[in-house]
Design an enzyme around this catalytic site. Structure first.
Site, mmCIF file in Angstrom:
data_model
loop_
_atom_site.group_PDB
_atom_site.id
_atom_site.type_symbol
_atom_site.label_atom_id
_atom_site.label_comp_id
_atom_site.label_asym_id
_atom_site.label_seq_id
_atom_site.Cartn_x
_atom_site.Cartn_y
_atom_site.Cartn_z
ATOM 1 C CB SER A 1 64.135 -9.991 18.680
ATOM 2 O OG SER A 1 64.117 -9.545 17.326
ATOM 3 C CB SER B 1 66.651 -10.243 15.480
ATOM 4 O OG SER B 1 66.926 -9.455 16.608
ATOM 5 C CE LYS C 1 61.204 -10.501 15.545
ATOM 6 N NZ LYS C 1 62.589 -10.084 15.244
#
Lengths: 468, 70
Positions: free
Chosen positions: A161, A185, A85
């Protein structure tokens, strides 16, 4: 309990790849070249990677192959391509955290601790992945870098996310990614995209050199398509780190040797009340599938879960907004419109609300701890619906229309709030979108949750095949 | 569920002025709506009685672990 390779003819898991490279049946270079080709083919459609480090990845793979040729042990993740990420520091790359604002910053000088640990195990970093701006969202519809798309249906969201990281694994671009979970997330996108995602105990894994969102609630963890991969990776990532003051000094608890123990002797219950309403019927059918497979009869009530979610919401808005206060003052127009007004509003939260939320966190932790004296594992749905279409604003649950974005995480938020270790297990449904179930353990008992996940995988109840 | 702040618009304007946070007019309505949402959610936490001795979490550690001399 290995995943049969025959189930994944085109997309071996990380364990299989590492074994092939270690045994010199294939080279790290050929594995990484194939991953880069897969990214080149699929990423234009799915928008998972914001940065691809092709040249560096091929050089790293070449170096690993030379190490093997010299007879040295290449590590348990030899040649396994992975992505992170876009909030993990990568030396030489600017950490964007999904923002336009941070693009003005200089490149990171050092890798995040977890990136270093994976590289030391022989894994090859191939790039950084898309996310909601500053991790403040459950959708990965990023206005700066575009939406990531669900590999099971590209018109739908990945969830967020950590959407880019999850979709990259679900689509078979890489067998392994790392993401973060503050309110759901890791778990939410894992459920929407049908893969395994582990949110470990709060403080279990170092967050050093990752861009924060809410220090009180931020966790990091891995995504993969097999439980043995999750266990292998988690074991490699564990260990103290003085660079993260929250990282535990408890000794690591190796999970991989535990997987074969099965579920005998485990007291498993399913969460009732709050976790048994406000979702589509198919969500509860997915939970029941898992409940039946495990022979679970006991139901437990996690008390005041709705207030736990509210307290997590207040702490998130308050700490997250404070982090960005200088930019909110000077350049609000440069934020993603999806985060900007929430951050501005969160900056105005009175101190007393925040303190009460933190106090409630202690009270609630103690109540849930009492529950874990009676059970070892609690099951709960991960998401209230299947992945919604990109751009959807509203959600109807139990006949009540509500805002989609804040409500996607209603089952995830009350649990990360007190740092419980949880793995999302993916429930595949023929001709339909995948769903997920949270397998929840007491703090520092990741191994128990992974044993349950491994049992469900071995019995064919959960799996993470790449959609064709 | 009652809202702990009776006039959210006035609160947003005054609190923003107090901390020196300009709210551009084009975002103003949305910020007020977001604050109303936060306030309604906060009520769930604020109305719940807690024992006085409940500590806030997380626990503060007085010495950094990187300082080995302490």
């Amino acid at each position: 309990m290995p995943t049969p390779i025959s189930d994944m003819p085109h997309y071996p898991d990380a364990t299989s790849i590492a074994q092939s490279v270690q045994n010199q049946e294939t080279s790290a270079k050929s594995v990484v070249a194939a991953a880069l080709a897969g990214i080149a083919e699929k990423n234009p459609k799915l928008n998972c990677f914001t940065t691809v480090l092709a040249e560096q990845a091929m050089a790293d793979a070449d170096a690993l192959d030379q190490t093997i040729a010299q007879g040295q042990a290449p590590g348990p993740l030899a040649g396994v391509p992975f992505g992170v990420k876009d909030l993990f520091d990568i030396a030489g790359v600017t950490t964007l955290a999904g923002s336009k604002i941070n693009a003005d910053r200089p490149p990171a000088t050092q890798d995040a601790t977890l990136v270093t640990r994976l590289k030391q195990a022989g894994a090859i970093l191939v790039g950084a992945q898309n996310m909601d701006e500053y991790a403040y969202g459950f959708v990965t519809e990023n206005s700066h870098y575009g939406p990531s798309r669900n590999p099971h249906d590209p018109t739908r969201i990945t969830g967020g996310s950590s959407g880019g990281s999850v979709a990259a694994v679900a689509a078979g671009m890489v067998p392994l990614s790392l993401g973060s979970d503050t309110n759901g997330s890791i778990r939410v996108p894992s459920a929407f995209c049908g893969i395994f995602g582990l949110k470990p105990t709060y403080g279990r894994l170092s967050r050093a050199r990752t861009y924060p969102f809410v220090g009180s609630l931020d966790h990091l963890g891995p995504f993969a398509r097999s439980v043995r991969d999750i266990a292998l990776i988690f074991d490699i990532l564990q260990g103290p780190d003085p660079d993260d003051p929250v990282c535990t000094t408890r000794p690591p608890q190796p999970c991989l040797p535990e997987l074969a123990k099965g579920i005998d002797g485990l007291r498993i219950a399913v969460a009732a009340d709050y976790f048994a309403k406000n979702a589509e019927p198919e969500v509860f059918e997915a939970v029941e599938t898992v409940v039946r497979a495990l022979g679970v009869e006991q139901r437990v009530t996690i008390p005041e879960a709705h207030r736990a979610r509210a307290a997590a919401f207040i702490i998130t808005a308050s700490e997250g907004s404070h982090l960005h206060l200088a930019d909110l003052r000077s350049r609000p127009q440069d934020f993603d419109f999806a985060t900007r007004d929430r951050f501005l509003a969160g900056a105005l939260i009175p101190t007393g609300w925040y303190l009460q939320a933190q106090k409630f966190r202690h009270w609630y932790r103690d109540r849930v701890q009492e529950l874990f004296e009676m059970v070892d594992i609690i099951l709960a749905p991960t998401v209230p619906c299947v992945a919604p279409p990109i751009g959807e604003q509203k959600l109807v649950l139990d006949g009540v229309e509500m805002l989609l974005r804040p409500n996607i995480g209603l089952f995830a938020q009350p649990l990360s709030f007190i740092g419980l270790p949880i793995i999302n297990v993916p429930v595949q449904r023929s001709g339909q979108l995948p769903l997920g179930v949270q397998v929840i353990a007491a703090p520092y008992n990741e191994a128990l949750a992974l044993r349950v996940a491994a049992y469900l995988e071995a019995t064919g109840v959960v799996s993470a095949p790449v959609p064709e | 569920m009652t809202n702990p702040i009776s006039d959210p618009t006035a609160y947003v304007d005054q609190a923003a002025a107090l901390i020196g946070l300009p709210i551009p007019s084009e975002y103003h309505q949305s910020v007020v709506e977001n604050f109303e949402r936060i306030a309604a959610i906060a009520q769930l936490v604020l109305e719940f009685p807690l024992p006085e001795e409940t500590e806030i979490a997380p626990v503060f550690e007085p010495a950094s672990r990187t300082v080995t001399s302490l």
